[in-house]
Enzyme design. Structure first.
Site, short mmCIF file in Angstrom:
data_model
loop_
_atom_site.label_atom_id
_atom_site.label_comp_id
_atom_site.label_asym_id
_atom_site.label_seq_id
_atom_site.Cartn_x
_atom_site.Cartn_y
_atom_site.Cartn_z
N HIS A 17 -7.32 -6.24 0.19
CA HIS A 17 -6.18 -5.34 0.21
C HIS A 17 -5.10 -5.80 1.19
O HIS A 17 -3.92 -5.65 0.93
CB HIS A 17 -6.65 -3.93 0.57
N SER B 290 0.84 -1.20 0.00
CA SER B 290 0.00 0.00 0.00
C SER B 290 0.88 1.26 0.00
O SER B 290 1.66 1.46 -0.92
CB SER B 290 -0.97 -0.05 1.19
N GLU C 13 -1.89 14.42 12.61
CA GLU C 13 -1.99 15.76 12.00
C GLU C 13 -1.28 15.77 10.65
O GLU C 13 -1.81 16.28 9.65
CB GLU C 13 -1.38 16.80 12.93
#
Length: 258
Positions: A239, A87, A178
């Site tokens: 996945h 990924s 963040e």
């Protein structure tokens, strides 16, 4: 572009094999695969920046993350290594192969194409940021709090593995949420790569047969950038093909690397 000193674990002897996890993952997710492959290889599992035990930084562009991995390979190996990336780690491994082909012997890319993709994963980030983890004592509390936003239990269990006891009590994230939130368009994207920078050595793109990440329309781009590559599907896998079909995954990796 500061290069970060990434955290890693290693097991086994033999030819070096570097493993790069996906978004929200860490090197510990690959422990069982590493243990199996360590029978033949020196397996180095890595925490990418803003994940696990590695340092945090606001930049998550793939050339920057690939430079982190290149520095680690140079430090630990001093030459080329086999590389597996899943990924986000797969995108990082591909850019590493384009930018530093001298450091990549054979490449295994797990269920991700060299192309942009709208993943919808920003919703996971928002759900994780909305929780008051400082008031929680157990991961089970966090998993329950995520259920309204993330109904899939397997995904919730995977995400809360990133929680750890915080100083002063409660739990804290080992993820830089963040930075991941701000860089999500970059993480979902992929750099434009010229055909002259195609990877000049063998590559294997393993895809989950039930996954929607690598589609037939991506095959031409894979073939353009990996002219010595092949595409192989793992049956009955989505996945997270390495977790859903670990025996078939490691068998395919062994066959390709040998």
């Amino acid at each position: 572009m500061p290069v970060l000193d990434l955290a890693y674990s290693e097991i086994g002897d033999g030819a070096p094999l570097v493993v790069l996890h996906g978004l929200f993952g860490n090197k510990r997710n690959w422990g069982a695969i590493a243990k199996s492959l360590a029978e033949e290889y020196r397996v180095i599992t890595v925490d990418l920046r803003n994940h696990g035990e590695s340092p945090w930084d606001s930049d998550m562009a793939y050339p920057v993350m690939a430079a982190d991995v290149a520095a680690l390979i140079e430090k630990l190996v001093g030459g080329p290594a086999h590389v597996i990336g899943h990924s986000m780690g797969g995108k990082t491994s591909m850019v590493l192969a384009f930018d530093r082909p001298d450091l990549v012997d054979r490449l295994v890319v797990a269920d991700i194409p060299p192309a942009p993709r709208d993943s919808g994963l920003i919703a996971y980030v928002r759900a994780m940021q909305a929780m008051d983890t400082g008031a929680m004592k157990r991961r089970a509390e966090a998993e329950a709090a995520l259920e309204p936003d993330i109904p899939e239990r397997m995904i919730r269990t995977f995400l809360v593995q990133n929680l750890t006891p915080a100083e002063g009590g409660g739990l804290g994230w080992k993820l830089n949420l963040e930075a991941i939130r701000d860089q999500m368009p970059v993480i979902e994207g992929f750099p434009d790569i010229d055909s002259d920078d195609a990877f000049p050595r063998p590559a294997l793109h393993l895809v989950g047969a039930e996954s929607k990440y690598v589609l037939p329309r991506h095959h031409a781009e894979i073939e353009r950038l990996f002219p010595y590559g092949e595409i192989e599907a793992i049956p009955d896998a989505g996945h997270w093909l390495h977790a859903e079909q670990p025996a078939l995954f490691t068998e395919a990796v062994r066959t390709f690397l040998s």
